[in-house]
Motif scaffolding. Structure first.
Motif, short mmCIF file in Angstrom:
data_model
loop_
_atom_site.label_atom_id
_atom_site.label_comp_id
_atom_site.label_asym_id
_atom_site.label_seq_id
_atom_site.Cartn_x
_atom_site.Cartn_y
_atom_site.Cartn_z
N ASP A 148 -8.36 -2.38 2.83
CA ASP A 148 -8.10 -3.13 4.06
C ASP A 148 -9.08 -4.28 4.28
O ASP A 148 -8.75 -5.26 4.96
CB ASP A 148 -8.19 -2.21 5.29
CG ASP A 148 -7.14 -1.13 5.28
OD1 ASP A 148 -6.05 -1.35 4.69
OD2 ASP A 148 -7.40 -0.05 5.86
N MET A 151 0.84 -1.17 0.00
CA MET A 151 0.00 0.00 0.00
C MET A 151 0.88 1.23 0.00
O MET A 151 1.86 1.30 0.70
CB MET A 151 -0.91 -0.04 1.23
CG MET A 151 -1.74 1.19 1.38
SD MET A 151 -3.10 0.97 2.54
CE MET A 151 -4.16 -0.06 1.57
N CYS A 181 -0.39 0.14 10.84
CA CYS A 181 0.50 -0.21 9.73
C CYS A 181 1.95 -0.22 10.18
O CYS A 181 2.34 0.53 11.09
CB CYS A 181 0.34 0.81 8.60
SG CYS A 181 -1.30 0.81 7.87
N ASP A 182 2.73 -1.07 9.52
CA ASP A 182 4.16 -1.13 9.76
C ASP A 182 4.79 0.18 9.30
O ASP A 182 4.52 0.66 8.21
CB ASP A 182 4.76 -2.31 8.98
CG ASP A 182 6.24 -2.42 9.15
OD1 ASP A 182 6.97 -1.78 8.36
OD2 ASP A 182 6.68 -3.14 10.06
N SER A 229 7.18 -0.56 5.96
CA SER A 229 6.57 -1.07 4.73
C SER A 229 5.22 -0.46 4.41
O SER A 229 4.72 -0.59 3.29
CB SER A 229 6.41 -2.59 4.83
OG SER A 229 5.40 -2.91 5.78
N ASN A 230 4.58 0.18 5.40
CA ASN A 230 3.20 0.71 5.29
C ASN A 230 2.16 -0.40 5.18
O ASN A 230 0.99 -0.12 4.92
CB ASN A 230 3.05 1.69 4.13
CG ASN A 230 3.85 2.94 4.33
OD1 ASN A 230 3.91 3.47 5.43
ND2 ASN A 230 4.51 3.40 3.28
N ASN A 231 2.55 -1.66 5.36
CA ASN A 231 1.60 -2.77 5.29
C ASN A 231 0.68 -2.76 6.51
O ASN A 231 1.12 -2.47 7.62
CB ASN A 231 2.33 -4.11 5.21
CG ASN A 231 3.02 -4.31 3.89
OD1 ASN A 231 2.63 -3.75 2.86
ND2 ASN A 231 4.07 -5.10 3.90
#
Length: 192
Positions: free
Chosen positions: A23, A1, A71-72, A75-77
Motif C-alpha cells: 500500500d 491485489m 478497498c473496493d 476489485s480489492n483495489n
C-alpha cells in the motif's frame, strides 16, 4: 491485489482491511498529488513509500492509532485509508482521519468510509465521542459531515499555512448518544 487478507468491516462498495507493505507506494503517489494534499491537515509535501511507512508506524505508537486500508469490494483495489487516532481510553474518544484516492472523489467512498468508522467506533469499540477536523474549503468532506449529522464544534482560525496563505480548519464531532438517537439509521442506510 489478491484477496488474501481479512475484510474487517464491509459496506456496499468498500471494506476495511489492514494496511500492508504494497500500500505504501500508492499512498505516497496520492500524497504527492497536489490536488490530494491541498486539504491534508498535515500539509505533507513530497514523500517516498518509506516515508509513508514510517509515518504510519510512528502514528500507531505516538498517537495510539488504529489504521485501515479501504478497498473496493469488487476489485480489492486500495481506494483510501482511514483510522482512529489519539484514542483516549479514559474518555472513550478518538479522532477520525480519512483519505480517499483523488480519482475516486465524488463516488460515495468518503461517505461510506465515515459511516463504517462511526459504526465501528460506537458499536464495536464502545467509544463515546468521535471528532474530526477539516480544511474550510474541503467541500466534499463538509457534505459528508452534514449527511451523517456531525456537529460543528468550532473553527481553528488560520490553523494552516500553505502556498503563502493562512486558512481555517473546522472542527466536528458526534457523540454516541446522538448516534443512537438520531444517526444510526442514517449510517446503516449508507452501508446496507
Amino acid at each position: 491485489m489478491s484477496d488474501n487478507f481479512s475484510r474487517f468491516m464491509t459496506g456496499k462498495v468498500s471494506y476495511f482491511r489492514s494496511l500492508v507493505e504494497d500500500d505504501w507506494e500508492l499512498i505516497a503517489n496520492w500524497i504527492n498529488n497536489p490536488n490530494f494534499n491541498t486539504f491534508l491537515f498535515q500539509g505533507w509535501k513530497s514523500v517516498t513509500p518509506d516515508d509513508v511507512k514510517k509515518q504510519f508506524t510512528d502514528e500507531r505508537i505516538s498517537e495510539n492509532a488504529i489504521q485501515f486500508a479501504q478497498c473496493d469490494v469488487d476489485s480489492n483495489n486500495l481506494v483510501g485509508w482511514c483510522g482512529f487516532y489519539r484514542w483516549d481510553k479514559i474518555s472513550h474518544s478518538a479522532e477520525l482521519r480519512t483519505f480517499v484516492s483523488p480519482d475516486k472523489w465524488g463516488c460515495g467512498l468518503g461517505t461510506e468510509q465515515h459511516a463504517l468508522l462511526v459504526k465501528l467506533g460506537f458499536d464495536r469499540f464502545n467509544l463515546n465521542r468521535l471528532y474530526f477536523g477539516t480544511h474550510e474549503k474541503n467541500i466534499g468532506t463538509l457534505k459528508i459531515y452534514e449527511k451523517l449529522h456531525f456537529v460543528k464544534e468550532g473553527i481553528s482560525r488560520q490553523d494552516v499555512y500553505r502556498n503563502g496563505l493562512y486558512s481555517n480548519n473546522l472542527r466536528f464531532s458526534i457523540l454516541k448518544d446522538e448516534y443512537l438517537a438520531e444517526t444510526k439509521d442514517i449510517i446503516d442506510s449508507f452501508l446496507n
